[in-house]
Design a protein around this motif. Structure first.
Motif, mmCIF file in Angstrom:
data_model
loop_
_atom_site.group_PDB
_atom_site.id
_atom_site.type_symbol
_atom_site.label_atom_id
_atom_site.label_comp_id
_atom_site.label_asym_id
_atom_site.label_seq_id
_atom_site.Cartn_x
_atom_site.Cartn_y
_atom_site.Cartn_z
ATOM 1 N N SER A 76 0.635 4.848 2.034
ATOM 2 C CA SER A 76 -0.046 5.194 3.282
ATOM 3 C C SER A 76 0.362 6.580 3.739
ATOM 4 O O SER A 76 1.470 7.056 3.449
ATOM 5 C CB SER A 76 0.304 4.169 4.365
ATOM 6 N N GLU A 77 -0.543 7.213 4.489
ATOM 7 C CA GLU A 77 -0.229 8.538 5.020
ATOM 8 C C GLU A 77 0.620 8.470 6.282
ATOM 9 O O GLU A 77 1.127 9.484 6.736
ATOM 10 C CB GLU A 77 -1.504 9.324 5.283
ATOM 11 N N TYR B 162 0.842 -1.194 0.000
ATOM 12 C CA TYR B 162 0.000 0.000 0.000
ATOM 13 C C TYR B 162 0.878 1.246 0.000
ATOM 14 O O TYR B 162 2.051 1.200 0.409
ATOM 15 C CB TYR B 162 -0.891 0.062 1.249
ATOM 16 N N GLN C 195 -4.198 0.560 -1.808
ATOM 17 C CA GLN C 195 -3.472 -0.662 -2.148
ATOM 18 C C GLN C 195 -2.895 -0.555 -3.555
ATOM 19 O O GLN C 195 -3.554 -0.094 -4.491
ATOM 20 C CB GLN C 195 -4.402 -1.873 -2.048
ATOM 21 N N TYR D 271 0.465 10.513 0.403
ATOM 22 C CA TYR D 271 0.866 9.229 0.957
ATOM 23 C C TYR D 271 2.385 9.075 0.839
ATOM 24 O O TYR D 271 2.885 8.572 -0.165
ATOM 25 C CB TYR D 271 0.183 8.084 0.212
ATOM 26 N N SER E 126 7.344 -0.358 6.945
ATOM 27 C CA SER E 126 7.159 0.883 6.180
ATOM 28 C C SER E 126 8.461 1.345 5.545
ATOM 29 O O SER E 126 9.558 0.999 5.988
ATOM 30 C CB SER E 126 6.601 1.974 7.089
ATOM 31 N N GLY F 154 0.165 2.529 8.990
ATOM 32 C CA GLY F 154 -0.962 2.104 8.175
ATOM 33 C C GLY F 154 -2.306 2.330 8.837
ATOM 34 O O GLY F 154 -3.307 1.733 8.439
ATOM 35 N N SER G 209 -5.248 6.839 6.218
ATOM 36 C CA SER G 209 -5.724 6.564 4.868
ATOM 37 C C SER G 209 -4.648 5.800 4.094
ATOM 38 O O SER G 209 -3.468 6.160 4.121
ATOM 39 C CB SER G 209 -6.065 7.870 4.153
ATOM 40 N N VAL G 210 -5.071 4.733 3.411
ATOM 41 C CA VAL G 210 -4.132 3.924 2.619
ATOM 42 C C VAL G 210 -4.758 3.634 1.256
ATOM 43 O O VAL G 210 -5.966 3.726 1.069
ATOM 44 C CB VAL G 210 -3.783 2.591 3.329
#
Length: 437
Positions: A306-307, A304, A317, A343, A362, A311, A314-315
Motif C-alpha cells: 500500500s502507498e 497488500y 493484493q 508502495y 501496517s 490502506g 492505491s493498494v
C-alpha cells in the motif's frame, strides 16, 4: 404502573355528584389508599397522599390516565369512588386488581463481527415478553449504555423496533419494523402466528442482506436487529434493550448484555526483504494472530502492499483476490521480483463472516538494495581482445542480507546476455576480484 383506568358512569343517580375519585389501595375496601390525580400540576407522579377534590375526575368522565412510572409499591387494587355534591365519597367503591405486567425482554445476545477496536457490528437478538405481556408491547429501543440496569440517561441510541398487530379469525399476526439511527437504516419484520405456535424473525439491512431466526414456541418469540459495522462503541460497556408501550420505554430494563468488542488485528509483523534488486521485494512475511476471544470471530486474512499505512490510497493484493488466507495462517511467502514501486507499506486485513476490518495493521518495508557502489576496472592486459586486472567496488550501504557477490561478463549494463562468470561466491565483505581473460 402506567395506563388508563376506565369505568362506566352509573345509570340511576338519585343525588347530585361532583365527580369521581380514583385511588391505589392495599385491598379492595380502600382502608389504606392514595389518590391518583387528574391534575398533573398537582403531582408529576400521579399520586397524592392527602385526598383533594381538585384531583377528582369531573362528571361525564369515564377514564383516567395513570402516568407511566407511577410507583405501585405494595398496592393491590385500583378503586373508583363516586363523589357526591357535598364532596363525600360513596361508602363502597368499585375496585379492580392491579396486574403489574413485567414486559421486559430476556436472553439478549450479540456477537461483535466488526474487527476494528472501538467499533461494533452484528445482529442483536432477544426473547420477546410472554404473549400475555406482548399484547401491550408496541416496540423496543436498543441502546449502548454504561450500566446494565436503570440509569438517569439510557445511553447512546442504536435503533428501534416498532410492532403492529392485526387480528384475523384464523390467527393473530404480529409484525415489526425497525430503523437504526447509526450509519444507515435497518428494517426488521417479526411474524408470530399463535394458531400454529410458530414465530419467525427476519432482519434486513440497508445493504440488502438478511438473517432469519425461527422458533417453535409461541412464548419464545425472538426479535433481532442489525447493528451496522463501524458503529462507534464509544466508552459504553453494555447493550440494553428497552420495551416500549404506548410510546414510552420501560425505565428499568430486565435484560442487558456486557459488550465484548472484538479486535481482529494481527500483531508482531516481520519481513526481511531478500530480493536485492532496487524496487523489488521478496521474502517471508510473518505475523501473530489475535488472541482469544477475538480470534474466535476471525475467518481469514488478506495482505497488500500500500502507498499508506491506512490502506486508503492505491493498494495491490499479494495473496490472490478471492483466496484469502485462512485462520491459522501466520506467514506468506512474497515471491522474488515482486514489484514494490511506490508502495512502501505491507498491510494485513482481518476478515469476519460479516465484514473486513476498516483499518489494517501496517508494516513499513525495509527494502534491501544490493547494488554495489563505486564499481571500477582498469584493464592491464595490453593484448587485443584480452583483459586482465583488478575489479574493485564498495559494498552496498546495507549488506546485512548479502551472502556473496558474483562477477560476470555481459552484453549490456543491465546484465543481459551473460557470457562468462568471472568470479563466483566471493564473500559479503569482499570489495574486489582479480580477472585474467
Amino acid at each position: 404502573i402506567g395506563g388508563t383506568i376506565t369505568w362506566v358512569e352509573p345509570t340511576l343517580i338519585y343525588v347530585t355528584i361532583s365527580g369521581y375519585a380514583v385511588f391505589l389501595s392495599r385491598g379492595s375496601t380502600g382502608a389504606d389508599r392514595v389518590q391518583l390525580c387528574t391534575n398533573t400540576s398537582v403531582t408529576t407522579t400521579g399520586q397524592v397522599v392527602n385526598e383533594t377534590r381538585s384531583c377528582d375526575a369531573l362528571p361525564g368522565t369515564t377514564s383516567l390516565a395513570i402516568p407511566f412510572g407511577t410507583l405501585r409499591e405494595n398496592f393491590t387494587h385500583i378503586l373508583v369512588y363516586t363523589v357526591r355534591a357535598d364532596h363525600e365519597l360513596q361508602s363502597t367503591p368499585v375496585s379492580v386488581p392491579v396486574v403489574d405486567r413485567d414486559a421486559g425482554v430476556d436472553n439478549v445476545t450479540f456477537t461483535d463481527l466488526d474487527l476494528d477496536a472501538g467499533q461494533i457490528g452484528g445482529t442483536i437478538s432477544w426473547q420477546a415478553p410472554s404473549l400475555f405481556d406482548l399484547t401491550l408491547v408496541t416496540g423496543y429501543q436498543v441502546y449502548l449504555a454504561d450500566t446494565s440496569g436503570r440509569a438517569s440517561t439510557p445511553g447512546t441510541f442504536l435503533g428501534s423496533v416498532t410492532i403492529t398487530t392485526t387480528t384475523t379469525a384464523a390467527a393473530t399476526t404480529t409484525a415489526a419494523a425497525s430503523t437504526t439511527a447509526v450509519n444507515g437504516t435497518t428494517s426488521a419484520t417479526t411474524n408470530s402466528t399463535t394458531a400454529s405456535n410458530t414465530s419467525t424473525t427476519t432482519a434486513t439491512t440497508a445493504s440488502n442482506t438478511s438473517s432469519t431466526t425461527s422458533t417453535t414456541t409461541a412464548s419464545n418469540v425472538m426479535v433481532s436487529m442489525t447493528v451496522p459495522v463501524d458503529t462507534a462503541k464509544l466508552m459504553h460497556s453494555y447493550l440494553v434493550v428497552y420495551t416500549v408501550s404506548g410510546g414510552r420505554a420501560v425505565t428499568s430494563p430486565r435484560s442487558s448484555l456486557a459488550l465484548v468488542d472484538h479486535n481482529g488485528a494481527v500483531t508482531n509483523i516481520s519481513f526481511i526483504d531478500l530480493d536485492l534488486d532496487a524496487g523489488q521485494i521478496g521474502g517471508s512475511l510473518h505475523w501473530a494472530e489475535p488472541g482469544m476471544p477475538h480470534l474466535g470471530v476471525v475467518t481469514s486474512y488478506s495482505v497488500y502492499v500500500s502507498e499508506n499505512a491506512a490502506g486508503t490510497g492505491s493498494v495491490r493484493q499479494l495473496n490472490y483476490a478471492g483466496n484469502d488466507l485462512a485462520v491459522g495462517t501466520t506467514n506468506l511467502t512474497v515471491p522474488a521480483s515482486t514489484m514494490l514501486g511506490s508502495y512502501p507499506y505491507l498491510i494485513i486485513y482481518s476478515r469476519s463472516s460479516l465484514a473486513t476490518m476498516s483499518t489494517p495493521v501496517s508494516f513499513v518495508v525495509d527494502h534491501s538494495d544490493g547494488t554495489v557502489l563505486n564499481l571500477a576496472f582498469n584493464d592491464q592486459d595490453l593484448d587485443d581482445g584480452q583483459i586482465g586486472g583488478n575489479i574493485t567496488w564498495s559494498p552496498p550501504v546495507d549488506f546485512s542480507v548479502i551472502l556473496s557477490y558474483r562477477v560476470v561478463l555481459a552484453d549490456s549494463a543491465a546484465g543481459n546476455g551473460v557470457t562468462m562468470h568471472v568470479a563466483n561466491n566471493t564473500g559479503a565483505n569482499t570489495t574486489g576480484a582479480s580477472i585474467s581473460l
